[in-house]
Design an enzyme around this catalytic site. Sequence first.
Site, PDB file in Angstrom:
ATOM      1  N   CYS A 103       2.769 -16.139  -6.415  1.00 49.50           N
ATOM      2  CA  CYS A 103       2.605 -15.967  -4.965  1.00 49.50           C
ATOM      3  C   CYS A 103       2.481 -17.338  -4.301  1.00 49.50           C
ATOM      4  O   CYS A 103       1.546 -18.094  -4.591  1.00 49.50           O
ATOM      5  CB  CYS A 103       1.363 -15.123  -4.715  1.00 49.50           C
ATOM      6  SG  CYS A 103       1.125 -14.782  -2.975  1.00 49.50           S
ATOM      7  N   CYS A 134       6.334 -13.567  -4.712  1.00 56.18           N
ATOM      8  CA  CYS A 134       5.583 -13.167  -3.524  1.00 56.18           C
ATOM      9  C   CYS A 134       5.438 -14.413  -2.649  1.00 56.18           C
ATOM     10  O   CYS A 134       5.267 -15.518  -3.173  1.00 56.18           O
ATOM     11  CB  CYS A 134       4.205 -12.644  -3.932  1.00 56.18           C
ATOM     12  SG  CYS A 134       3.150 -12.280  -2.509  1.00 56.18           S
ATOM     13  N   CYS A 194       2.334  -6.651   0.683  1.00 57.90           N
ATOM     14  CA  CYS A 194       0.995  -6.944   0.192  1.00 57.90           C
ATOM     15  C   CYS A 194       0.160  -7.207   1.439  1.00 57.90           C
ATOM     16  O   CYS A 194       0.416  -8.179   2.159  1.00 57.90           O
ATOM     17  CB  CYS A 194       1.040  -8.181  -0.713  1.00 57.90           C
ATOM     18  SG  CYS A 194      -0.582  -8.754  -1.221  1.00 57.90           S
ATOM     19  N   ARG A 266      -6.244  -5.186  -5.043  1.00 54.43           N
ATOM     20  CA  ARG A 266      -6.565  -6.459  -5.713  1.00 54.43           C
ATOM     21  C   ARG A 266      -7.969  -6.933  -5.406  1.00 54.43           C
ATOM     22  O   ARG A 266      -8.350  -7.066  -4.235  1.00 54.43           O
ATOM     23  CB  ARG A 266      -5.553  -7.550  -5.322  1.00 54.43           C
ATOM     24  CG  ARG A 266      -5.868  -8.878  -6.035  1.00 54.43           C
ATOM     25  CD  ARG A 266      -4.800  -9.937  -5.856  1.00 54.43           C
ATOM     26  NE  ARG A 266      -3.518  -9.435  -6.266  1.00 54.43           N
ATOM     27  CZ  ARG A 266      -2.446  -9.395  -5.473  1.00 54.43           C
ATOM     28  NH1 ARG A 266      -2.518  -9.862  -4.262  1.00 54.43           N
ATOM     29  NH2 ARG A 266      -1.298  -8.914  -5.919  1.00 54.43           N
TER      30      ARG A 266
HETATM   31  C1  DTB Z   1      -4.951 -12.918  -0.122  1.00 55.87           C
HETATM   32  O1  DTB Z   1      -5.272 -11.806   0.372  1.00 55.87           O
HETATM   33  N1  DTB Z   1      -5.800 -13.788  -0.621  1.00 55.87           N
HETATM   34  C2  DTB Z   1      -5.121 -14.976  -1.075  1.00 55.87           C
HETATM   35  C3  DTB Z   1      -3.626 -14.614  -0.850  1.00 55.87           C
HETATM   36  N2  DTB Z   1      -3.702 -13.355  -0.196  1.00 55.87           N
HETATM   37  C4  DTB Z   1      -2.722 -15.554  -0.207  1.00 55.87           C
HETATM   38  C5  DTB Z   1      -5.595 -16.230  -0.460  1.00 55.87           C
HETATM   39  C6  DTB Z   1      -7.068 -16.449  -0.643  1.00 55.87           C
HETATM   40  C7  DTB Z   1      -7.398 -17.784  -0.065  1.00 55.87           C
HETATM   41  C8  DTB Z   1      -8.819 -18.179  -0.293  1.00 55.87           C
HETATM   42  C9  DTB Z   1      -9.120 -19.486   0.297  1.00 55.87           C
HETATM   43  C10 DTB Z   1      -8.336 -20.633  -0.270  1.00 55.87           C
HETATM   44  O2  DTB Z   1      -8.262 -20.802  -1.507  1.00 55.87           O
HETATM   45  O3  DTB Z   1      -7.831 -21.452   0.516  1.00 55.87           O
END
Ligand code: DTB
Length: 384
Positions: A103, A134, A194, A266
């Site tokens: 992702c 993704c 997603c 998730r």
């Molecule tokens: C999601 O729902 N969580 C992820 C992903 N999609 C892209 C990102 C979490 C980010 C947490 C803060 C960071 O690491 O910057």
Amino acid sequence: MSASTSANLRHDWSLAEVKALFQQPFNDLLFQAQTVHRGHFNANRVQVSTLLSIKTGACPEDCKYCPQSGHYNTGLEKEKLLEVQKVLEEAARAKAIGSTRFCMGAAWKHPSAKDMPYVLEMVKGVKAMGLETCMTLGKLDQEQTTALAQAGLDYYNHNLDTSPEFYGNIITTRTYADRLETLSYVRDAGMKICSGGILGMGESLDDRANLLIQLANLPEHPESVPINMLVKVAGTPLENAEDVDPFDFIRMLAVARILMPQSHVRLSAGREAMNEQMQALAFFAGANSIFYGEKLLTTANPQADKDMQLFARLGIQPEAREEHSDEVHQAAIEQALSVHDLVVVNAGSSAGSEDYTAVVLAELAAALRAEVGQLRRLRRRAAI
Ligand code: DTB
Ligand code: SAM
Ligand code: SF4
């Protein structure tokens, strides 16, 4: 509720119904969620995705939770869009540790015309490795969405984040309607969605329920529903937000599982702040996907080997990659040949009782030695 067929999927949840699910005794809720879960999934399999920030920091949006927003001083080093080769190296690393989906996230309001060709190359390259792809790049227009789908993008991540009612307290530079529009473009282009949200931003129970209602009442449920626990980052307006009660976080996963029985739910950001018992409870509540690898986008995630040890203790196996067509294998081999002189293709069977990799490699080495010997002999003869 029966937990068997897709005919049972509902898209008409009311706030009263969803709040009633949340307000059940904890054990009743978990029993119901686990029953629904077992009706649709192998309860001992968890899907694993790895994240990579392909463009970090200086984002023009003002999301109050986000360390990458240019509106706040979080001390984050901003970076340009990564080179395609670097992204492919990271994808190879993710694949090597057992991830099935890669992702790629960018701190953009939306992708620019200048960046799109590189982004499309990343999708093609990662796809050719046999990984699911993704991306999360912000708002998309229809043309960009079609181009991503044609390049082979499997999933687009675009979170609603919270309820429509609470949203304005968190983000003012992008509307809820914009987010729903991007999701509808993604669906129309035939990609998987997603979409989920974050807990711990000061939202109420109604906001949590209304976020899940927004997701479940979409024309089709998102295939993947990330539920993030806020990672409190110094410098963001939410750095001192109140902790979420761990049981309330588990309730959110359980209600998501009941509302969207066929979706992967998730257990997303925030696992660094959760102990193993809480994560085990999350899987029992119906979470069946995690981000895997020591970094999320900019913040820490548990070490991969720690996650595998936890899986082993719980008898959980990572979900296998989906089967791929001959064309996908062919593309992967061609991609590898474009960067390496020698590519070893080792076919194996998951049904086999032994691992023959070492035998195959030894035979290949013997064949290569014979070939090199023959070449040397020919060269010597030519020199005489
Ligand atoms: C999601 O729902 N969580 C992820 C992903 N999609 C892209 C990102 C979490 C980010 C947490 C803060 C960071 O690491 O910057
Ligand atoms: N810029 C793109 C966008 O917002 O659409 C993609 C990247 S953005 C970082 C992806 C998601 O990460 C956000 O929607 C949010 O749900 C989640 N996220 C960001 N910062 C977080 C934090 N501190 N804690 C938990 N989740 C976070
Ligand atoms: Fe930018 Fe995405 Fe962070 Fe919002 S969540 S500030 S859009 S990177």
